[in-house]
Design an enzyme around this catalytic site. Structure first.
Site, PDB file in Angstrom:
ATOM      1  N   LYS A 184      60.733  60.701  15.113  1.00  0.00           N
ATOM      2  CA  LYS A 184      60.057  59.565  14.441  1.00  0.00           C
ATOM      3  C   LYS A 184      60.221  59.682  12.922  1.00  0.00           C
ATOM      4  O   LYS A 184      60.616  60.737  12.407  1.00  0.00           O
ATOM      5  CB  LYS A 184      58.580  59.573  14.817  1.00  0.00           C
ATOM      6  CG  LYS A 184      57.801  60.774  14.272  1.00  0.00           C
ATOM      7  CD  LYS A 184      56.392  60.838  14.847  1.00  0.00           C
ATOM      8  CE  LYS A 184      55.652  62.065  14.342  1.00  0.00           C
ATOM      9  NZ  LYS A 184      54.376  62.277  15.046  1.00  0.00           N
ATOM     10  N   TYR A 241      57.452  60.020 -20.464  1.00  0.00           N
ATOM     11  CA  TYR A 241      56.367  59.051 -20.645  1.00  0.00           C
ATOM     12  C   TYR A 241      55.031  59.741 -20.921  1.00  0.00           C
ATOM     13  O   TYR A 241      54.727  60.771 -20.321  1.00  0.00           O
ATOM     14  CB  TYR A 241      56.199  58.213 -19.380  1.00  0.00           C
ATOM     15  CG  TYR A 241      57.336  57.273 -19.074  1.00  0.00           C
ATOM     16  CD1 TYR A 241      57.947  56.516 -20.084  1.00  0.00           C
ATOM     17  CD2 TYR A 241      57.792  57.119 -17.774  1.00  0.00           C
ATOM     18  CE1 TYR A 241      58.979  55.646 -19.779  1.00  0.00           C
ATOM     19  CE2 TYR A 241      58.819  56.243 -17.462  1.00  0.00           C
ATOM     20  CZ  TYR A 241      59.405  55.512 -18.480  1.00  0.00           C
ATOM     21  OH  TYR A 241      60.429  54.644 -18.176  1.00  0.00           O
TER      22      TYR A 241
HETATM   23  C1  LIG Z   1      54.230  63.579  15.497  1.00  0.00           C
HETATM   24  C2  LIG Z   1      53.852  63.902  16.874  1.00  0.00           C
HETATM   25  C3  LIG Z   1      54.301  65.089  17.467  1.00  0.00           C
HETATM   26  C4  LIG Z   1      55.042  66.157  16.707  1.00  0.00           C
HETATM   27  O1  LIG Z   1      54.149  66.882  15.887  1.00  0.00           O
HETATM   28  P1  LIG Z   1      54.655  68.123  15.000  1.00  0.00           P
HETATM   29  O2  LIG Z   1      53.405  68.738  14.472  1.00  0.00           O
HETATM   30  O3  LIG Z   1      55.494  67.536  13.925  1.00  0.00           O
HETATM   31  O4  LIG Z   1      55.425  69.011  15.890  1.00  0.00           O
HETATM   32  C5  LIG Z   1      54.010  65.268  18.810  1.00  0.00           C
HETATM   33  N1  LIG Z   1      53.307  64.350  19.516  1.00  0.00           N
HETATM   34  C6  LIG Z   1      52.841  63.213  18.970  1.00  0.00           C
HETATM   35  C7  LIG Z   1      52.069  62.262  19.791  1.00  0.00           C
HETATM   36  C8  LIG Z   1      53.088  62.951  17.627  1.00  0.00           C
HETATM   37  O5  LIG Z   1      52.616  61.831  17.074  1.00  0.00           O
END
Ligand SMILES: *Cc1c(COP(=O)(O)O)cnc(C)c1O
Length: 407
Positions: free
Chosen positions: A54, A299
């Site tokens: 993701k 800045y």
């Molecule tokens: C983002 C997510 C993960 C992965 O989590 P990490 O801590 O990055 O390993 C697993 N399950 C769900 C539902 C998530 O949203």
């Protein structure tokens, strides 16, 4: 008329002059996959290794990461349906067998039809899915859409709570022609912030209770269900949470979820596995020059040189994802030496002190994240200077940045 190829000047391949770029280490990624293969093989029967891609593969770049991990893992998890479909495109383009793909995020009824046709799994986390049932029926699918039921075991985010469970999932019984329940999942609230996993274990208990209720409702028991609850931290430090599949996100990219997880891993696994950061962020200087003593920099005139200072101006800034909150705290690496960031981080510029890092005014290459010689800047360090966590830092790296796969 001269033809101008915009691709070739706008951060296209080989063009390092006007922008920073990301380097992705293919060997580090392979190594991290192997670490989790070893972890998942430790206890009981072999289980599926799933990775979470993701957020543009945690900012690393989905287009680059997908071809690197596709072969070596069993499941690919996404939030957005359109990202999940990129897996099927990739497989078709390269004649590869389809992997299990799961969309964890919200899906609309028409998206659900597309995902069903592409053989992508979805997560049913609320009763809004009832609206998708007639749309799926009207689409006359060859096969039902594969669904995983999300049980909210204590995160208070999506999913059916134990109180909602038998009653709010009843619609699934009448929708079997279009929704086939193949799995159950949940997500932990508090595995990486602690070394004591009491809350997580209570979530595991709730997960089992919830799965039991679900299995009873649907008939057939839990044996046929693919159960998954473990993200990176739980995969490493909570063996009871591994079930049939892992959902490894941050650690696929070589980053520890937290210092606490690292500590717990030593206790649970007997050693701390080596995770290799996949990402480096580099930038060629736009200009290197001397400023006299008592010159203001950037800045707000927040920095003033106390001696003649050789500075490098880097064409990178908060637009690219370098956090402005790191102003006055961060350093980057040039020729293996730490160079402080002077004054404020700007939208497209960063000014660094290279007085001791280079001998003349020729252009330099700065490492904003990653290793240069004996020194390295971790995503954790840069996130810390910016009062945030590395999850946020890497996922905010600009999608426009050039990404290069290196060995
Ligand atoms: C983002 C997510 C993960 C992965 O989590 P990490 O801590 O990055 O390993 C697993 N399950 C769900 C539902 C998530 O949203």
């Amino acid at each position: 008329m001269v033809e101008v190829n915009v691709e070739s000047i706008a951060g296209g391949p080989g063009d390092a002059a006007h922008s920073s770029w990301l380097e992705l280490s293919a060997s580090a990624l392979r190594h991290n996959v192997e670490v989790f293969r070893a972890v998942e093989g430790r206890s009981g029967p072999s289980r599926a290794l799933g990775v979470v891609l993701k957020g543009n593969a945690y900012g690393h770049g989905l287009a680059q990461v997908l071809p690197l991990v596709h072969e070596g893992v069993d499941i690919l998890y996404f939030i957005a349906p359109q990202d999940a479909l990129k897996v099927r495109e990739h497989e078709r383009a390269h004649g590869l067998p389809p992997k299990q793909v799961v969309v964890l995020g919200a899906v609309g009824p028409h998206e659900a039809v597309v995902l069903a046709r592409e053989g992508v799994d979805v997560v049913v986390a609320d009763r809004g899915w009832e609206d998708a049932v007639p749309v799926l029926r009207a689409a006359r699918l060859e096969r039902p859409l594969r669904v995983h039921v999300h049980i909210d075991t204590g995160l208070g985010r999506e999913g059916f709570t134990l109180a909602q469970l038998p009653h709010e999932t009843r619609f699934l019984l009448d929708a079997r022609d279009v929704l086939e329940v193949v799995g159950g999942l949940s997500h932990f609230a508090n595995t990486e912030d602690v070394t004591e996993q009491g809350y997580a274990l209570a979530q595991v208990d709730a997960f089992e209770t919830g799965l039991g209720l679900l299995a009873e409702q649907l008939g057939g028991g839990t044996t046929g269900l693919q159960r998954h609850i473990a993200a990176s931290a739980a995969s490493l430090v909570l063996p009871r949470a591994r079930y049939e599949a892992l959902r490894v996100g941050i650690s696929l990219y070589g980053l520890w979820p937290s210092a606490e997880t690292r500590l717990s891993a030593r206790l649970v696994l007997g050693e701390v596995p080596v995770l290799k950061p996949v990402l480096s962020w580099r930038c060629r200087s736009q200009v290197v020059k001397w400023l006299p003593a008592n010159s203001y920099v950037g800045y707000g005139c927040t920095y003033r040189t106390s001696e003649p200072t050789r500075i490098a101006v880097l064409p990178v800034g908060y637009y690219d994802g370098y956090p402005r909150l790191a102003s006055g705290k961060a350093h980057v690496l040039v020729n293996g030496r730490r160079c402080p960031v002077l004054g404020r981080v700007m939208m497209n510029h960063l000014i660094i002190d290279v007085t001791r890092a280079t001998a003349d005014e020729r252009p330099v290459t700065a490492t904003l994240l990653g290793r240069d010689g004996e020194e390295s800047v971790s995503a954790d360090a840069l996130a810390g200077w910016a009062q945030t966590i590395h999850y946020e830092l890497v996922t905010r790296l600009g999608a426009h940045l050039r990404r290069e796969v290196v060995e």
